[in-house]
Scaffold this motif. Structure first.
Motif, PDB file in Angstrom:
ATOM      1  N   SER A 141      64.041 -51.374 -29.435  1.00 35.43           N
ATOM      2  CA  SER A 141      63.010 -51.013 -30.401  1.00 35.43           C
ATOM      3  C   SER A 141      61.821 -51.964 -30.342  1.00 35.43           C
ATOM      4  O   SER A 141      60.658 -51.540 -30.408  1.00 35.43           O
ATOM      5  N   ILE A 142      62.097 -53.255 -30.218  1.00 39.14           N
ATOM      6  CA  ILE A 142      61.006 -54.240 -30.191  1.00 39.14           C
ATOM      7  C   ILE A 142      60.131 -54.031 -28.963  1.00 39.14           C
ATOM      8  O   ILE A 142      58.888 -54.073 -29.042  1.00 39.14           O
ATOM      9  N   LEU A 143      60.761 -53.821 -27.806  1.00 40.70           N
ATOM     10  CA  LEU A 143      59.975 -53.544 -26.607  1.00 40.70           C
ATOM     11  C   LEU A 143      59.146 -52.278 -26.794  1.00 40.70           C
ATOM     12  O   LEU A 143      57.947 -52.247 -26.460  1.00 40.70           O
ATOM     13  N   ALA A 144      59.755 -51.238 -27.358  1.00 40.09           N
ATOM     14  CA  ALA A 144      59.044 -49.969 -27.543  1.00 40.09           C
ATOM     15  C   ALA A 144      57.888 -50.117 -28.518  1.00 40.09           C
ATOM     16  O   ALA A 144      56.845 -49.453 -28.364  1.00 40.09           O
ATOM     17  N   GLN A 145      58.040 -50.976 -29.527  1.00 39.01           N
ATOM     18  CA  GLN A 145      56.972 -51.145 -30.515  1.00 39.01           C
ATOM     19  C   GLN A 145      55.758 -51.864 -29.937  1.00 39.01           C
ATOM     20  O   GLN A 145      54.669 -51.809 -30.526  1.00 39.01           O
ATOM     21  N   HIS A 146      55.930 -52.532 -28.810  1.00 35.19           N
ATOM     22  CA  HIS A 146      54.791 -53.185 -28.158  1.00 35.19           C
ATOM     23  C   HIS A 146      54.081 -52.245 -27.187  1.00 35.19           C
ATOM     24  O   HIS A 146      53.088 -52.644 -26.568  1.00 35.19           O
ATOM     25  N   LEU A 147      54.592 -51.043 -27.050  1.00 35.42           N
ATOM     26  CA  LEU A 147      53.997 -50.077 -26.140  1.00 35.42           C
ATOM     27  C   LEU A 147      53.504 -48.864 -26.924  1.00 35.42           C
ATOM     28  O   LEU A 147      53.900 -48.636 -28.067  1.00 35.42           O
ATOM     29  N   HIS A 148      52.635 -48.120 -26.288  1.00 38.31           N
ATOM     30  CA  HIS A 148      52.062 -46.926 -26.923  1.00 38.31           C
ATOM     31  C   HIS A 148      53.008 -45.746 -26.689  1.00 38.31           C
ATOM     32  O   HIS A 148      52.847 -44.980 -25.735  1.00 38.31           O
ATOM     33  N   LEU A 149      54.010 -45.597 -27.573  1.00 37.80           N
ATOM     34  CA  LEU A 149      55.046 -44.589 -27.396  1.00 37.80           C
ATOM     35  C   LEU A 149      55.200 -43.760 -28.658  1.00 37.80           C
ATOM     36  O   LEU A 149      54.807 -44.176 -29.759  1.00 37.80           O
ATOM     37  N   SER A 150      55.792 -42.590 -28.491  1.00 41.61           N
ATOM     38  CA  SER A 150      56.083 -41.737 -29.636  1.00 41.61           C
ATOM     39  C   SER A 150      57.378 -42.184 -30.293  1.00 41.61           C
ATOM     40  O   SER A 150      58.138 -42.990 -29.749  1.00 41.61           O
ATOM     41  N   ALA A 151      57.664 -41.631 -31.483  1.00 44.82           N
ATOM     42  CA  ALA A 151      58.894 -41.975 -32.190  1.00 44.82           C
ATOM     43  C   ALA A 151      60.123 -41.547 -31.386  1.00 44.82           C
ATOM     44  O   ALA A 151      61.134 -42.259 -31.364  1.00 44.82           O
ATOM     45  N   ASP A 152      60.064 -40.399 -30.726  1.00 49.76           N
ATOM     46  CA  ASP A 152      61.193 -39.953 -29.913  1.00 49.76           C
ATOM     47  C   ASP A 152      61.414 -40.876 -28.716  1.00 49.76           C
ATOM     48  O   ASP A 152      62.547 -41.143 -28.316  1.00 49.76           O
ATOM     49  N   GLU A 153      60.323 -41.366 -28.130  1.00 50.09           N
ATOM     50  CA  GLU A 153      60.463 -42.289 -27.007  1.00 50.09           C
ATOM     51  C   GLU A 153      61.020 -43.626 -27.474  1.00 50.09           C
ATOM     52  O   GLU A 153      61.830 -44.256 -26.779  1.00 50.09           O
ATOM     53  N   ARG A 154      60.596 -44.083 -28.657  1.00 51.93           N
ATOM     54  CA  ARG A 154      61.178 -45.305 -29.218  1.00 51.93           C
ATOM     55  C   ARG A 154      62.666 -45.116 -29.484  1.00 51.93           C
ATOM     56  O   ARG A 154      63.475 -46.021 -29.250  1.00 51.93           O
ATOM     57  N   LYS A 155      63.022 -43.928 -29.991  1.00 57.44           N
ATOM     58  CA  LYS A 155      64.432 -43.667 -30.261  1.00 57.44           C
ATOM     59  C   LYS A 155      65.244 -43.743 -28.981  1.00 57.44           C
ATOM     60  O   LYS A 155      66.336 -44.343 -28.953  1.00 57.44           O
ATOM     61  N   ALA A 156      64.732 -43.165 -27.899  1.00 58.29           N
ATOM     62  CA  ALA A 156      65.457 -43.194 -26.632  1.00 58.29           C
ATOM     63  C   ALA A 156      65.685 -44.622 -26.167  1.00 58.29           C
ATOM     64  O   ALA A 156      66.777 -44.971 -25.699  1.00 58.29           O
ATOM     65  N   LEU A 157      64.675 -45.484 -26.310  1.00 62.60           N
ATOM     66  CA  LEU A 157      64.825 -46.870 -25.871  1.00 62.60           C
ATOM     67  C   LEU A 157      65.712 -47.662 -26.822  1.00 62.60           C
ATOM     68  O   LEU A 157      66.491 -48.527 -26.383  1.00 62.60           O
ATOM     69  N   MET A 158      65.618 -47.399 -28.105  1.00 65.39           N
ATOM     70  CA  MET A 158      66.488 -48.101 -29.055  1.00 65.39           C
ATOM     71  C   MET A 158      67.950 -47.758 -28.807  1.00 65.39           C
ATOM     72  O   MET A 158      68.816 -48.637 -28.746  1.00 65.39           O
ATOM     73  N   VAL A 159      68.248 -46.473 -28.655  1.00 63.83           N
ATOM     74  CA  VAL A 159      69.627 -46.063 -28.407  1.00 63.83           C
ATOM     75  C   VAL A 159      70.089 -46.551 -27.038  1.00 63.83           C
ATOM     76  O   VAL A 159      71.265 -46.891 -26.854  1.00 63.83           O
ATOM     77  N   SER A 160      69.189 -46.613 -26.081  1.00 66.38           N
ATOM     78  CA  SER A 160      69.545 -47.165 -24.770  1.00 66.38           C
ATOM     79  C   SER A 160      70.024 -48.601 -24.896  1.00 66.38           C
ATOM     80  O   SER A 160      71.036 -48.993 -24.298  1.00 66.38           O
ATOM     81  N   GLY A 161      69.313 -49.399 -25.682  1.00 72.98           N
ATOM     82  CA  GLY A 161      69.741 -50.784 -25.888  1.00 72.98           C
ATOM     83  C   GLY A 161      71.061 -50.879 -26.610  1.00 72.98           C
ATOM     84  O   GLY A 161      71.918 -51.709 -26.274  1.00 72.98           O
ATOM     85  N   ALA A 162      71.254 -50.021 -27.628  1.00 70.46           N
ATOM     86  CA  ALA A 162      72.509 -50.028 -28.374  1.00 70.46           C
ATOM     87  C   ALA A 162      73.686 -49.653 -27.480  1.00 70.46           C
ATOM     88  O   ALA A 162      74.737 -50.313 -27.481  1.00 70.46           O
ATOM     89  N   ALA A 163      73.531 -48.589 -26.695  1.00 66.19           N
ATOM     90  CA  ALA A 163      74.609 -48.157 -25.809  1.00 66.19           C
ATOM     91  C   ALA A 163      74.862 -49.189 -24.716  1.00 66.19           C
ATOM     92  O   ALA A 163      76.011 -49.395 -24.295  1.00 66.19           O
ATOM     93  N   ALA A 164      73.823 -49.850 -24.262  1.00 63.03           N
ATOM     94  CA  ALA A 164      73.993 -50.884 -23.235  1.00 63.03           C
ATOM     95  C   ALA A 164      74.830 -52.037 -23.763  1.00 63.03           C
ATOM     96  O   ALA A 164      75.717 -52.553 -23.071  1.00 63.03           O
ATOM     97  N   GLY A 165      74.550 -52.462 -24.988  1.00 62.14           N
ATOM     98  CA  GLY A 165      75.343 -53.531 -25.583  1.00 62.14           C
ATOM     99  C   GLY A 165      76.803 -53.152 -25.719  1.00 62.14           C
ATOM    100  O   GLY A 165      77.704 -53.956 -25.459  1.00 62.14           O
TER     101      GLY A 165
END
Length: 612
Positions: free
Chosen positions: A155-179
């Motif tokens: 989420s933090i990485l996504a918030q530093h980029l120009h992304l939509s809420a759905d794109e932020r969700k994909a990256l946030m869940v990616s980090g969660a699943a990776a952990g």
């Protein structure tokens, strides 16, 4: 007027997914997020080990060690969890209240309510608080905090980029699943967990980044934590008789009942803490006192308990340990988790489920060492998390007991059915519901995708020409317009509110809202003076879902439908009321009962005369 173009002409599509460079960008971003998630998991496990060594053994060490592996003074067992609870309460009060809880509901809430935005300090405070909680004896797991931490990284990485809420969700869940994948070396279970609990969709736009992140995390995990199963079980050439497969149903039902019981215990505890006349900052310390009392009874119930899970799953646990873990771990975990402390649910559920299965192994026929413990683990995970597929795959990836696939499917599904029958929501979603948010985890075909515009439209709407004088007769406009097939369920058509304007060749040239026809501006004398020249038009072959999206974007409630072969020729009129037809058909298929091949119908068919 620009002719409508079907979505298939505009984009290359994969199912209902638009394959664009944006998606490839999100996949590329998910790779380093996955690697960072693995590093975060490694750091959290090392931090838990450090706190445990310092508190219970008075030395510096980073490997995971059980608090109850050696005897300790009673005062230390009793007071260490209290001290840990005090630290967590202070961190939550003066750091961030979002570190409270076991991580999964907080991640879900961030996705649903905060548009996948996580505060940067949560990424630091959550793992530290979890390490303090588990390292001082808390009977919790590391996976919930690492889900929140990995999600925070994405989420933090996504918030530093120009992304939509759905794109932020994909990256946030990616980090969660990776952990999660790095913690348990369970890539497939982590992907399923993301799909069943976090994404709320199964689309390539989110699925592809999650798989990329999980793959990267699993590869990075090997040099950090190893590549083998967490709890290896050797079953050899396992053969499960039919009777034992049937007993897996019994084990699943019992596991589902236990899942219902511990879930209820968590929220009874939470309700009880909420009624205490003290600030919530002190609740984790009170929960720590409960943990300490339980530790005096069964010391090996303290901590994350990977060593105990290993003994249970390999059939090496004594009956005394099995009973002690089943009772004490269930009670101190459920009661202390309701205090709002920091810690995950999966490892405790693994231990509770494995202990239940090990106890059943003393009653059921012997199949193989640890067989019933693995069955119990899958059953309780499926019942507590209400994710039967995740429960099955987790059990297999944790143990590599691949021949147990069918027994685990049977047990996990039976537990899931029992839990769904007796409990409205799981331990992961009840907290979200209590905060006033509705959460649906049912996957179904969107009924708006079943019907197309020309199946529900007004087939012969009243039209006007540009030279018609204003105002138009209100009585004529008030008449209902016939619709194709009478609509789903025979619903009558509403009063027409939008009127297409056509020329002599029946080519649509514009539209006029009803209000402008009945109350035109003072300077307007003909329909052409108030006509909207470039209106939104809908293709006859567009699905109702596509129509609904276009209505929302244009903020309109009706649009003319144009012919499939000639996009300038009027075919009908579709309104927001027709969008309900898909829902009506869905309701009819769910509730309307009939007997298409009943006896009476066959008799009528047999009695019908045959044409010569």
């Amino acid at each position: 007027m620009p002719a409508p173009t079907d979505a298939s002409r505009l984009d290359r599509r994969l199912g209902d997914f638009t394959l664009t460079p944006r998606v490839l960008l999100i996949v590329a971003l998910a790779l380093p997020i996955g690697a960072l998630g693995a590093v975060a998991a490694w750091a959290l496990l090392r931090l838990i080990g450090l706190v445990t060594h310092l508190v219970f053994y008075g030395r510096v060490g980073f490997d995971l060690v059980a608090p109850g592996a050696e005897p300790h003074p009673a005062w230390l067992v009793l007071l260490a969890p209290v001290a840990g609870g005090l630290v967590i309460g202070l961190m939550a009060r003066f750091g961030s209240e979002r570190i409270r809880g076991h991580g999964m509901p907080e991640a879900i809430e961030a996705i649903l309510v905060r548009r996948s935005r996580v505060e940067p300090r949560v990424a630091v405070l959550k793992p530290v608080s979890a390490a303090v909680s588990i390292g001082t004896g808390g009977p919790f797991g590391a996976e919930g905090p690492i889900i929140m931490t990995g999600g925070a990284i994405g989420s933090i990485l996504a918030q530093h980029l120009h992304l939509s809420a759905d794109e932020r969700k994909a990256l946030m869940v990616s980090g969660a699943a990776a952990g999660m994948a790095a913690t348990f070396n369970s890539p497939l279970a982590s992907v399923l967990l993301a799909v069943e609990l976090l994404l709320f969709e199964w689309r390539p736009r989110s699925f592809l980044p999650v798989v990329a992140a999980v793959s990267a995390a699993t590869l990075v995990r090997v040099p950090l934590l190893g590549g083998g199963p967490i709890f290896p079980v050797s079953l050899g050439d396992l053969h499960v008789p039919a009777l034992d497969s049937g007993l897996c149903v019994v084990a699943g039902v019992v596991g589902g009942l236990l899942a219902v019981g511990v879930t209820a215990l968590v929220y009874v505890s939470e309700d009880t803490f909420a009624r205490l006349p003290v600030h919530w900052m002190w609740w984790p310390a009170i929960g720590g006192l409960i943990i300490g009392i339980g530790g005096l009874i069964e010391p090996r119930a303290l901590g994350v308990g990977y060593d105990v899970i290993g003994e249970l799953l390999t059939g090496h646990a004594t009956l005394a340990l099995v009973v002690g873990i089943l009772t004490v771990k269930s009670l101190i975990w459920g009661l202390s988790l309701g205090s709002g402390t920091s810690g995950g649910v999966l490892a405790p559920v693994f231990m509770i489920g494995a202990s239940l299965g090990a106890l059943e192994g003393h009653l059921f026929p012997t199949v193989a060492p640890g067989f019933w413990a693995i069955v119990g683990l899958a059953a309780v995970v499926g019942g507590v998390m209400r994710s039967p597929l995740t429960g099955v795959v987790f059990s297999l990836e944790l143990t590599h007991a691949w021949p147990m696939l069918l027994p685990l499917v049977i047990a996990s599904t039976a537990a899931y059915g029992t839990s769904a029958l007796l409990l409205r929501r799981s331990v992961l979603t009840e907290k979200i519901a209590r905060r006033g948010y509705h959460l649906s985890r049912e996957y179904d075909v969107d009924p708006l995708e079943v019907l197309r515009a020309d199946e529900v439209m007004h087939a012969a709407p009243r039209t006007l020409v540009a030279d018609d004088p204003l105002p138009v007769d209100v009585g004529v406009l008030a008449a209902e317009v016939p619709r194709r097939g009478g609509g789903a369920g025979g619903r009558p058509a509403p009063v027409q509110r939008l009127f297409p304007v056509v020329d002599d060749d029946a080519t649509i040239v514009g539209v006029v809202p009803r209000r402008l026809l009945t109350h035109p501006p003072d300077d307007a004398t003909t329909v052409g003076d108030v006509m909207i020249v470039e209106p939104l038009v809908v293709g006859a072959g567009e699905t109702l879902r596509a129509v609904a999206s276009r209505f929302a974007q244009a903020a309109v409630g009706a649009a003319p439908v144009v012919d499939r072969t000639d996009p300038t020729r009027l075919a009908g009129l579709v309104t927001v009321e027709q969008l309900l037809d898909g829902r009506l058909r869905d309701l009819a298929e769910e509730h309307h009962r009939e007997r298409p091949l009943g006896v009476a119908r066959r008799r009528r068919t047999d009695a019908a005369p045959v044409d010569a």
